[in-house]
Design a protein around this motif. Structure first.
Motif, PDB file in Angstrom:
ATOM      1  N   LEU A 267     -42.481  16.997 -46.625  1.00 20.85           N
ATOM      2  CA  LEU A 267     -41.329  16.345 -46.003  1.00 20.85           C
ATOM      3  C   LEU A 267     -40.215  16.142 -47.036  1.00 20.85           C
ATOM      4  N   PRO A 268     -38.964  16.235 -46.631  1.00 12.88           N
ATOM      5  CA  PRO A 268     -38.455  16.473 -45.274  1.00 12.88           C
ATOM      6  C   PRO A 268     -38.281  17.935 -44.933  1.00 12.88           C
ATOM      7  N   HIS A 269     -38.527  18.827 -45.935  1.00 14.52           N
ATOM      8  CA  HIS A 269     -38.160  20.237 -45.779  1.00 14.52           C
ATOM      9  C   HIS A 269     -38.973  20.942 -44.694  1.00 14.52           C
ATOM     10  N   LYS A 270     -40.134  20.422 -44.379  1.00 15.81           N
ATOM     11  CA  LYS A 270     -40.969  20.984 -43.312  1.00 15.81           C
ATOM     12  C   LYS A 270     -40.203  21.107 -41.991  1.00 15.81           C
ATOM     13  N   PHE A 271     -39.243  20.233 -41.767  1.00 16.07           N
ATOM     14  CA  PHE A 271     -38.490  20.228 -40.507  1.00 16.07           C
ATOM     15  C   PHE A 271     -37.048  20.715 -40.673  1.00 16.07           C
ATOM     16  N   GLU A 272     -36.712  21.255 -41.849  1.00 15.47           N
ATOM     17  CA  GLU A 272     -35.327  21.658 -42.094  1.00 15.47           C
ATOM     18  C   GLU A 272     -35.261  23.139 -42.443  1.00 15.47           C
ATOM     19  N   ALA A 273     -35.623  23.963 -41.459  1.00 17.98           N
ATOM     20  CA  ALA A 273     -35.641  25.411 -41.664  1.00 17.98           C
ATOM     21  C   ALA A 273     -34.221  25.961 -41.751  1.00 17.98           C
ATOM     22  N   GLY A 274     -34.041  26.954 -42.634  1.00 11.73           N
ATOM     23  CA  GLY A 274     -32.767  27.658 -42.705  1.00 11.73           C
ATOM     24  C   GLY A 274     -31.703  26.914 -43.484  1.00 11.73           C
ATOM     25  N   THR A 275     -30.558  27.565 -43.624  1.00  8.78           N
ATOM     26  CA  THR A 275     -29.429  26.946 -44.314  1.00  8.78           C
ATOM     27  C   THR A 275     -28.798  25.900 -43.401  1.00  8.78           C
ATOM     28  N   PRO A 276     -28.716  24.663 -43.844  1.00 11.48           N
ATOM     29  CA  PRO A 276     -28.185  23.602 -42.983  1.00 11.48           C
ATOM     30  C   PRO A 276     -26.664  23.565 -43.001  1.00 11.48           C
ATOM     31  N   ASN A 277     -26.113  22.635 -42.254  1.00 11.94           N
ATOM     32  CA  ASN A 277     -24.675  22.338 -42.287  1.00 11.94           C
ATOM     33  C   ASN A 277     -24.425  21.488 -43.528  1.00 11.94           C
ATOM     34  N   ILE A 278     -24.305  22.153 -44.677  1.00  9.45           N
ATOM     35  CA  ILE A 278     -24.249  21.451 -45.955  1.00  9.45           C
ATOM     36  C   ILE A 278     -23.003  20.574 -46.045  1.00  9.45           C
ATOM     37  N   ALA A 279     -21.857  21.153 -45.735  1.00  5.53           N
ATOM     38  CA  ALA A 279     -20.616  20.381 -45.796  1.00  5.53           C
ATOM     39  C   ALA A 279     -20.684  19.186 -44.857  1.00  5.53           C
ATOM     40  N   GLY A 280     -21.238  19.406 -43.657  1.00 12.82           N
ATOM     41  CA  GLY A 280     -21.357  18.322 -42.693  1.00 12.82           C
ATOM     42  C   GLY A 280     -22.281  17.221 -43.162  1.00 12.82           C
ATOM     43  N   GLY A 281     -23.413  17.612 -43.761  1.00 11.08           N
ATOM     44  CA  GLY A 281     -24.357  16.618 -44.261  1.00 11.08           C
ATOM     45  C   GLY A 281     -23.759  15.764 -45.366  1.00 11.08           C
ATOM     46  N   ILE A 282     -23.012  16.405 -46.264  1.00 12.55           N
ATOM     47  CA  ILE A 282     -22.351  15.671 -47.346  1.00 12.55           C
ATOM     48  C   ILE A 282     -21.300  14.722 -46.764  1.00 12.55           C
ATOM     49  N   ALA A 283     -20.504  15.226 -45.816  1.00  8.85           N
ATOM     50  CA  ALA A 283     -19.439  14.411 -45.222  1.00  8.85           C
ATOM     51  C   ALA A 283     -20.000  13.275 -44.369  1.00  8.85           C
ATOM     52  N   LEU A 284     -21.196  13.460 -43.811  1.00  9.35           N
ATOM     53  CA  LEU A 284     -21.826  12.363 -43.069  1.00  9.35           C
ATOM     54  C   LEU A 284     -22.102  11.181 -43.998  1.00  9.35           C
ATOM     55  N   GLY A 285     -22.535  11.484 -45.214  1.00 10.46           N
ATOM     56  CA  GLY A 285     -22.712  10.420 -46.202  1.00 10.46           C
ATOM     57  C   GLY A 285     -21.404   9.710 -46.514  1.00 10.46           C
ATOM     58  N   THR A 286     -20.317  10.476 -46.579  1.00  9.13           N
ATOM     59  CA  THR A 286     -18.991   9.890 -46.803  1.00  9.13           C
ATOM     60  C   THR A 286     -18.609   8.978 -45.641  1.00  9.13           C
ATOM     61  N   ALA A 287     -18.911   9.424 -44.407  1.00  7.52           N
ATOM     62  CA  ALA A 287     -18.591   8.618 -43.225  1.00  7.52           C
ATOM     63  C   ALA A 287     -19.359   7.304 -43.224  1.00  7.52           C
ATOM     64  N   VAL A 288     -20.631   7.356 -43.604  1.00 11.20           N
ATOM     65  CA  VAL A 288     -21.442   6.136 -43.681  1.00 11.20           C
ATOM     66  C   VAL A 288     -20.865   5.182 -44.731  1.00 11.20           C
ATOM     67  N   ASP A 289     -20.453   5.735 -45.863  1.00 12.62           N
ATOM     68  CA  ASP A 289     -19.800   4.905 -46.882  1.00 12.62           C
ATOM     69  C   ASP A 289     -18.557   4.240 -46.309  1.00 12.62           C
ATOM     70  N   TYR A 290     -17.753   5.005 -45.591  1.00 13.10           N
ATOM     71  CA  TYR A 290     -16.509   4.476 -45.038  1.00 13.10           C
ATOM     72  C   TYR A 290     -16.789   3.347 -44.056  1.00 13.10           C
ATOM     73  N   MET A 291     -17.745   3.549 -43.154  1.00 17.73           N
ATOM     74  CA  MET A 291     -18.066   2.521 -42.164  1.00 17.73           C
ATOM     75  C   MET A 291     -18.551   1.240 -42.834  1.00 17.73           C
ATOM     76  N   ASN A 292     -19.331   1.398 -43.897  1.00 14.77           N
ATOM     77  CA  ASN A 292     -19.821   0.216 -44.613  1.00 14.77           C
ATOM     78  C   ASN A 292     -18.703  -0.488 -45.377  1.00 14.77           C
ATOM     79  N   GLU A 293     -17.723   0.273 -45.840  1.00 17.70           N
ATOM     80  CA  GLU A 293     -16.573  -0.354 -46.500  1.00 17.70           C
ATOM     81  C   GLU A 293     -15.756  -1.166 -45.495  1.00 17.70           C
ATOM     82  N   VAL A 294     -15.592  -0.629 -44.294  1.00 17.45           N
ATOM     83  CA  VAL A 294     -14.914  -1.390 -43.248  1.00 17.45           C
ATOM     84  C   VAL A 294     -15.709  -2.644 -42.931  1.00 17.45           C
ATOM     85  N   GLY A 295     -17.051  -2.485 -42.856  1.00 18.40           N
ATOM     86  CA  GLY A 295     -17.958  -3.613 -42.639  1.00 18.40           C
ATOM     87  C   GLY A 295     -18.331  -3.766 -41.178  1.00 18.40           C
ATOM     88  N   PHE A 296     -19.630  -3.750 -40.909  1.00 18.29           N
ATOM     89  CA  PHE A 296     -20.078  -3.783 -39.522  1.00 18.29           C
ATOM     90  C   PHE A 296     -19.859  -5.145 -38.866  1.00 18.29           C
TER      91      PHE A 296
END
Length: 404
Positions: A267-296
């Motif tokens: 794990l986790p690679h067992k469920f992540e076959a093939g080349t992923p959406n790399i740019a999207g995965g990186i940017a998702l982390g950026t989005a989570v950072d942004y939401m936390n900066e705004v504050g839930f």
């Protein structure tokens, strides 16, 4: 308190005009808008790193791998998963649910029962129906009441030693109902059942703590939390992910391959076959950072004010009915006007720059329950304002006059 003007300046699309009118974007339940930092993260990946991950010894590949795995760690922290390898990247909520149903095909037998709620999006109905057809398991439905709340006494009665998995959304996309998922998780575990939570509509509004909830699976999409489309997360408890077989075969998900036998990666690679959406995965982390900066806490306060104000203003319109009046509710208002089809309202107010969703919202069983063809759904985000609600109300009143 949020500085709304500063927040809105982070979202380039909010300054544009639609049909010559300032855009009022109230379709956040379908997808949220993206702040400039997320757009920049995607651009930066392709301009400065663009290489495949986990496979190369060269510098760019290592930079891409580090950025991608750093994003996984951000999401682990955000949802409080115990291990980073319990966080799987997917293309979205639908992908995550299908991954789990595929795994349960190897576990279920004829007569086993799956509980699904009456409030579900089609993505959390159809894959389970397909699983039942494949395995002989039986789908049972937790009913709802006129307020749009699940009936917990009925849920308790449906649970039995035949129940193998319960699947329910955290928040209804069509009505905004917040379900009592902690109660449902605890009850499911008492009969030995697993439980999957569809968090697609919850993650824009709150931070799920998967360890506190003690859910077995939690799925969500990145594009509803200010991240890119084509991204999502499946959280699964380590024990369950080790038990389930892989969803897809290919590169990355293997340890050793021969023509006689293949062994799978850890794990986790067992469920992540093939080349992923790399740019999207990186940017998702950026989005989570942004939401936390705004504050839930700030997000919830702003959206509660918008929900209360929007409800009050819309109910001033004669003949308007709101569907979904649960005690626990997030910033979604589904409504109709007597004698007018929701599509007609939506079409006219679009000409006035107002973006809402009309139709069944991929939740046809809910519309059948209320005996309606669909609703007009206004779904608010933290970057929306009361002034925008006033514009929507004025537009709806104008449409009502035109169509009456």
């Amino acid at each position: 308190m949020l500085d709304i003007n500063k927040i809105r300046a982070d979202f380039p699309i909010l300054t544009q005009k639609v049909n010559g009118k300032p855009l009022v974007y109230f379709d956040n339940g379908a997808t949220s808008q993206k702040p400039q930092v997320v757009i920049d993260a995607i651009s930066k990946y392709y301009q400065e790193i663009n290489a495949n991950i986990h496979r190369g010894v060269h510098t760019l590949s290592q930079l891409a791998t580090d950025a991608y795995e750093t994003s996984r760690g951000k999401i682990q922290s955000h949802i409080n998963a115990k291990f980073a390898h319990e966080v799987l990247f997917t293309s979205g909520t639908t992908h995550g649910i299908n991954l789990v149903t595929n795994g349960f095909a190897a576990i279920l037998k004829p007569g086993d029962e799956i509980l699904v709620s009456a409030l579900e999006h089609h993505s959390n109905i159809v894959p389970w129906q397909m699983l039942c057809e494949k395995t002989g398991a039986v789908l049972r439905v937790i009913p709802m009441n006129q307020e749009g709340e699940l009936i917990m006494s009925e849920y308790d009665a449906l649970l039995s030693n035949k129940t193998k998995i319960v699947t329910v959304n955290h928040i209804s996309n069509a009505l905004g109902t917040v379900n009592p998922i902690k109660y449902m998780i605890d009850k499911a575990h008492k009969v030995g059942a697993a439980i999957l939570i569809d968090g697609a509509q919850a993650v824009p509004h709150l931070k799920p703590d998967v360890q506190e909830l003690d859910c077995d699976f939690y799925v969500f999409s990145g594009h509803k939390i200010c991240g890119p489309t084509g991204t999502g997360i499946l959280y699964g408890k380590e024990a369950w992910l080790n038990k389930l077989p892989p969803y897809q075969g290919g590169g990355e998900m293997i340890k050793e391959v021969s023509f006689e036998k293949t062994t799978y990666a850890e794990l986790p690679h067992k469920f992540e076959a093939g080349t992923p959406n790399i740019a999207g995965g990186i940017a998702l982390g950026t989005a989570v950072d942004y939401m936390n900066e705004v504050g839930f806490n700030n997000i919830q306060q702003q959206e509660k004010e918008l929900l209360d104000y929007g409800t009050k203003r819309l109910l001033e319109i004669e003949g308007l009915k709101i569907f979904g009046t649960a005690k626990e509710k997030t910033s979604v208002i589904s409504f109709n006007i007597e004698g007018i089809h929701p599509y007609d309202i939506g079409t006219i107010i679009d000409k006035l720059g107002i973006a809402v969703r009309t139709g069944h919202h991929c939740a046809q069983p809910i519309m059948t329950f209320f005996n309606i063809p669909g609703t007009i759904r206004a779904s608010f985000a933290f970057y929306n304002t009361k002034e925008e609600i006033d514009l929507m109300v004025a537009a709806v009143k104008k449409a009502q006059l035109m169509l009456s």
